[in-house]
Design a protein around this motif. Structure first.
Motif, PDB file in Angstrom:
ATOM      1  N   GLN A 151       0.819  -1.219   0.000  1.00 53.49           N
ATOM      2  CA  GLN A 151       0.000   0.000   0.000  1.00 53.49           C
ATOM      3  C   GLN A 151       0.847   1.262   0.000  1.00 53.49           C
ATOM      4  O   GLN A 151       2.004   1.238   0.394  1.00 53.49           O
ATOM      5  N   THR A 152       0.221   2.329  -0.434  1.00 47.38           N
ATOM      6  CA  THR A 152       0.901   3.627  -0.367  1.00 47.38           C
ATOM      7  C   THR A 152       0.115   4.531   0.580  1.00 47.38           C
ATOM      8  O   THR A 152      -1.064   4.298   0.838  1.00 47.38           O
ATOM      9  N   GLY A 153       0.764   5.557   1.012  1.00 47.82           N
ATOM     10  CA  GLY A 153       0.100   6.508   1.893  1.00 47.82           C
ATOM     11  C   GLY A 153      -0.904   7.347   1.127  1.00 47.82           C
ATOM     12  O   GLY A 153      -0.936   7.311  -0.105  1.00 47.82           O
ATOM     13  N   PRO A 154      -1.741   8.129   1.846  1.00 50.56           N
ATOM     14  CA  PRO A 154      -2.734   8.952   1.151  1.00 50.56           C
ATOM     15  C   PRO A 154      -2.066  10.073   0.347  1.00 50.56           C
ATOM     16  O   PRO A 154      -1.002  10.563   0.729  1.00 50.56           O
ATOM     17  N   LEU A 155      -2.695  10.418  -0.737  1.00 52.18           N
ATOM     18  CA  LEU A 155      -2.169  11.484  -1.599  1.00 52.18           C
ATOM     19  C   LEU A 155      -2.814  12.812  -1.225  1.00 52.18           C
ATOM     20  O   LEU A 155      -4.003  12.856  -0.913  1.00 52.18           O
ATOM     21  N   GLU A 156      -2.029  13.853  -1.297  1.00 57.18           N
ATOM     22  CA  GLU A 156      -2.620  15.171  -1.086  1.00 57.18           C
ATOM     23  C   GLU A 156      -3.435  15.537  -2.329  1.00 57.18           C
ATOM     24  O   GLU A 156      -3.160  15.010  -3.416  1.00 57.18           O
ATOM     25  N   PRO A 157      -4.443  16.401  -2.195  1.00 60.83           N
ATOM     26  CA  PRO A 157      -5.268  16.733  -3.370  1.00 60.83           C
ATOM     27  C   PRO A 157      -4.425  17.370  -4.476  1.00 60.83           C
ATOM     28  O   PRO A 157      -3.397  17.992  -4.193  1.00 60.83           O
ATOM     29  N   ALA A 158      -4.903  17.205  -5.696  1.00 55.57           N
ATOM     30  CA  ALA A 158      -4.165  17.756  -6.838  1.00 55.57           C
ATOM     31  C   ALA A 158      -4.183  19.292  -6.777  1.00 55.57           C
ATOM     32  O   ALA A 158      -5.196  19.892  -6.414  1.00 55.57           O
ATOM     33  N   GLU A 162      -3.688  23.226  -8.418  1.00 60.63           N
ATOM     34  CA  GLU A 162      -4.153  23.893  -9.644  1.00 60.63           C
ATOM     35  C   GLU A 162      -3.113  23.733 -10.752  1.00 60.63           C
ATOM     36  O   GLU A 162      -3.457  23.649 -11.928  1.00 60.63           O
ATOM     37  N   GLU A 163      -1.842  23.706 -10.334  1.00 54.54           N
ATOM     38  CA  GLU A 163      -0.768  23.538 -11.336  1.00 54.54           C
ATOM     39  C   GLU A 163      -0.927  22.193 -12.060  1.00 54.54           C
ATOM     40  O   GLU A 163      -0.597  22.082 -13.231  1.00 54.54           O
ATOM     41  N   PHE A 164      -1.414  21.230 -11.322  1.00 53.06           N
ATOM     42  CA  PHE A 164      -1.612  19.911 -11.921  1.00 53.06           C
ATOM     43  C   PHE A 164      -2.572  20.024 -13.114  1.00 53.06           C
ATOM     44  O   PHE A 164      -2.295  19.516 -14.203  1.00 53.06           O
ATOM     45  N   PHE A 165      -3.686  20.714 -12.899  1.00 55.07           N
ATOM     46  CA  PHE A 165      -4.691  20.833 -13.973  1.00 55.07           C
ATOM     47  C   PHE A 165      -4.186  21.729 -15.107  1.00 55.07           C
ATOM     48  O   PHE A 165      -4.416  21.455 -16.279  1.00 55.07           O
ATOM     49  N   MET A 216     -12.047  15.971 -15.383  1.00 54.50           N
ATOM     50  CA  MET A 216     -10.686  15.853 -14.859  1.00 54.50           C
ATOM     51  C   MET A 216     -10.667  16.036 -13.355  1.00 54.50           C
ATOM     52  O   MET A 216     -10.044  15.277 -12.619  1.00 54.50           O
ATOM     53  N   ARG A 271      -4.838   9.579  -9.822  1.00 46.42           N
ATOM     54  CA  ARG A 271      -3.552   9.774  -9.139  1.00 46.42           C
ATOM     55  C   ARG A 271      -3.314   8.670  -8.093  1.00 46.42           C
ATOM     56  O   ARG A 271      -2.209   8.161  -7.970  1.00 46.42           O
ATOM     57  N   ALA A 316      -0.307   6.071  -7.987  1.00 45.56           N
ATOM     58  CA  ALA A 316       0.549   6.097  -6.788  1.00 45.56           C
ATOM     59  C   ALA A 316       0.745   4.709  -6.189  1.00 45.56           C
ATOM     60  O   ALA A 316       1.631   4.507  -5.368  1.00 45.56           O
ATOM     61  N   ARG A 321       6.092   5.695  -6.059  1.00 44.83           N
ATOM     62  CA  ARG A 321       6.036   6.500  -4.844  1.00 44.83           C
ATOM     63  C   ARG A 321       6.451   7.945  -5.091  1.00 44.83           C
ATOM     64  O   ARG A 321       6.130   8.813  -4.292  1.00 44.83           O
ATOM     65  N   ARG A 362       6.093  11.374  -6.102  1.00 47.36           N
ATOM     66  CA  ARG A 362       4.892  12.166  -6.371  1.00 47.36           C
ATOM     67  C   ARG A 362       4.961  12.916  -7.699  1.00 47.36           C
ATOM     68  O   ARG A 362       3.960  13.092  -8.387  1.00 47.36           O
ATOM     69  N   GLN A 384      -1.105  13.391 -15.556  1.00 50.69           N
ATOM     70  CA  GLN A 384      -1.347  14.438 -16.561  1.00 50.69           C
ATOM     71  C   GLN A 384      -1.364  13.839 -17.962  1.00 50.69           C
ATOM     72  O   GLN A 384      -2.211  14.175 -18.788  1.00 50.69           O
ATOM     73  N   GLY A 431      -2.638  -5.696  -2.617  1.00 53.51           N
ATOM     74  CA  GLY A 431      -2.508  -4.423  -1.913  1.00 53.51           C
ATOM     75  C   GLY A 431      -3.832  -3.712  -1.747  1.00 53.51           C
ATOM     76  O   GLY A 431      -4.083  -3.082  -0.729  1.00 53.51           O
TER      77      GLY A 431
END
Lengths: 123, 186
Positions: A15-22, A24-27, B30, B38, B42, B46, B48, B56, B147
Motif C-alpha cells: 500500500q501507499t500513503g494517502p495522496l494530497e489533493p491535486a 491547480e498547477e496539476f490541472f 478531470m 492519481r 501512486a 512513490r 509524487r 497528466q 494491496g
C-alpha cells in the motif's frame, strides 16, 4: 502461520500513503500538455480520425460490394472457354495430387466417377 | 427533494459536451477523477512528481481519445486503463521496482504480525526481490489484488486481460507469496 495476518502484512507492504489533493498547477499542466500535443498533430482534423475512418469505410463499402458481386457473377456465368471446365480440372488435380495413383484409382472407383472428367460415370 | 440543491452533472452529459468541444466539461471530468487516477498511479510509483506526470499524460490522452470511449465501461475504468498503459511503459522503460522500502514505509508496514522485526526486514527484502523478478503486468496485478483488494473481474477490466488469465496469474503470484510466507522462497 496465520494467513489473515500474513495477508494483512503483504497488503500493508504494497500500500501507499494517502495522496494530497491535486494542485491547480496539476490541472494547468494537463491543459498545457493538451495544447502541446494538439499543436504537434499534423492536421486539425486529427481528433476526429476515427470518425473520418468510419465515414470512409461507409463510402467505399458499396463500391467494394459491387466489385465483389461482379467478380462472383463473372466467375459463375462466364463461358467455359474463358474459365475452363467447371469442376473436372479441379477434382482431378486435387485427387491426383493428394493420393498415390493406386489410391486415386480406387477413389474414382468408389465414387463412381471418371478420372479427370468430374462427371459421374454412367452405370 | 432539497430546494436549491445544486444539480451535479452526470458523467454521460459531461462526456457528450466534452466530445462536442466543450473544454469546461472535460475540466469538470478531470477534477472529478483526478483523485482516483492519481491514487491508482501512486500504487505503483512513490515519487509524487512521477505520479502527477503520469496522471497528466493520462488525462491528455483521454482528451484526445474521448470520442472513442465506448460507454459500456465506466469512465473511471477507462481512465485507469489509460493510466495503466502509462505505468507499464514507465516500468518497462525505467525498470522501476514498485515497492520501496524506505524508513517511512517500513514503519507504516510494521504490524504486530507474522514476523519479529528482524524477520520482517528479511521478508520485506524477499518481497522486493519477488517484485523485481516479476513482469510489469504481474507487479500491477499483485499490487491491485493483494494491496488494494481488487477483484479478478475488476483487474480484467482495467488490464484488458481475460478473467481466466488474471486468475492464472494471481494463482502463480499467490504461490510465490506462499513460498515467501513459509520461508521457502529463494
Amino acid at each position: 502461520m496465520n494467513p489473515t495476518r500474513w495477508n494483512e502484512w503483504v497488503r500493508r507492504q504494497l500500500q501507499t500513503g494517502p495522496l494530497e489533493p491535486a494542485s491547480e498547477e496539476f490541472f494547468e499542466g494537463i491543459w498545457e500538455r493538451i495544447r502541446e500535443q494538439a499543436a504537434s498533430l499534423p492536421m486539425q482534423g486529427r481528433r476526429t480520425f476515427p470518425e473520418d475512418l468510419r465515414t470512409a469505410c461507409w463510402q467505399t463499402a458499396p463500391l467494394l460490394a459491387a466489385a465483389l458481386l461482379g467478380i462472383l457473377l463473372y466467375a459463375w456465368y462466364a463461358p467455359p472457354e474463358i474459365h475452363g471446365p467447371r469442376t473436372s480440372a479441379m477434382d482431378s488435380y486435387v485427387w491426383d495430387a493428394a493420393l498415390p495413383p493406386s489410391d486415386a484409382a480406387l477413389m474414382y472407383q468408389i465414387l463412381n466417377v471418371e478420372p479427370g472428367s468430374g462427371t459421374e460415370a454412367q452405370p | 427533494m432539497m430546494a436549491g440543491a445544486e444539480q451535479v452533472p452526470e458523467d454521460r452529459d459531461l462526456i457528450e459536451k466534452a466530445c462536442a468541444g466543450d473544454d469546461s466539461a472535460f475540466e469538470a471530468l478531470m477534477r472529478r477523477y483526478s483523485g482516483q487516477v492519481r491514487s491508482f498511479i501512486a500504487r505503483f510509483f512513490r515519487n509524487r512528481a512521477m505520479v502527477d506526470d503520469l496522471a497528466q499524460e493520462t488525462f491528455a490522452k483521454a482528451y484526445f481519445g474521448l470520442k472513442s470511449f465506448r460507454r459500456e465501461a465506466a469512465l473511471e475504468t477507462w481512465l485507469k486503463r489509460i493510466a495503466l498503459r502509462q505505468c507499464l511503459d514507465q516500468m518497462r522503460n525505467r525498470k522501476i521496482v514498485t515497492v520501496s522500502f524506505d524508513e517511512d514505509a517500513r514503519e507504516s508496514a510494521d504490524i504486530p504480525g507474522p514476523f519479529d522485526p528482524e524477520h520482517q526486514i528479511k521478508a520485506r527484502l524477499l518481497l522486493a526481490q519477488i517484485m523485481q523478478s516479476l513482469a510489469p503486468l504481474d507487479r500491477i496485478i499483485l499490487t491491485l489484488h493483494y494491496g488494494d483488494g481488487y477483484s479478478g473481474e475488476e483487474i480484467a477490466k482495467i488490464t484488458g486481460l481475460s478473467k481466466a488469465n488474471v486468475k492464472v496469474r494471481a494463482f502463480r503470484l499467490r504461490q510465490k507469496l506462499k513460498a515467501l510466507r513459509d520461508g521457502g522462497y529463494q
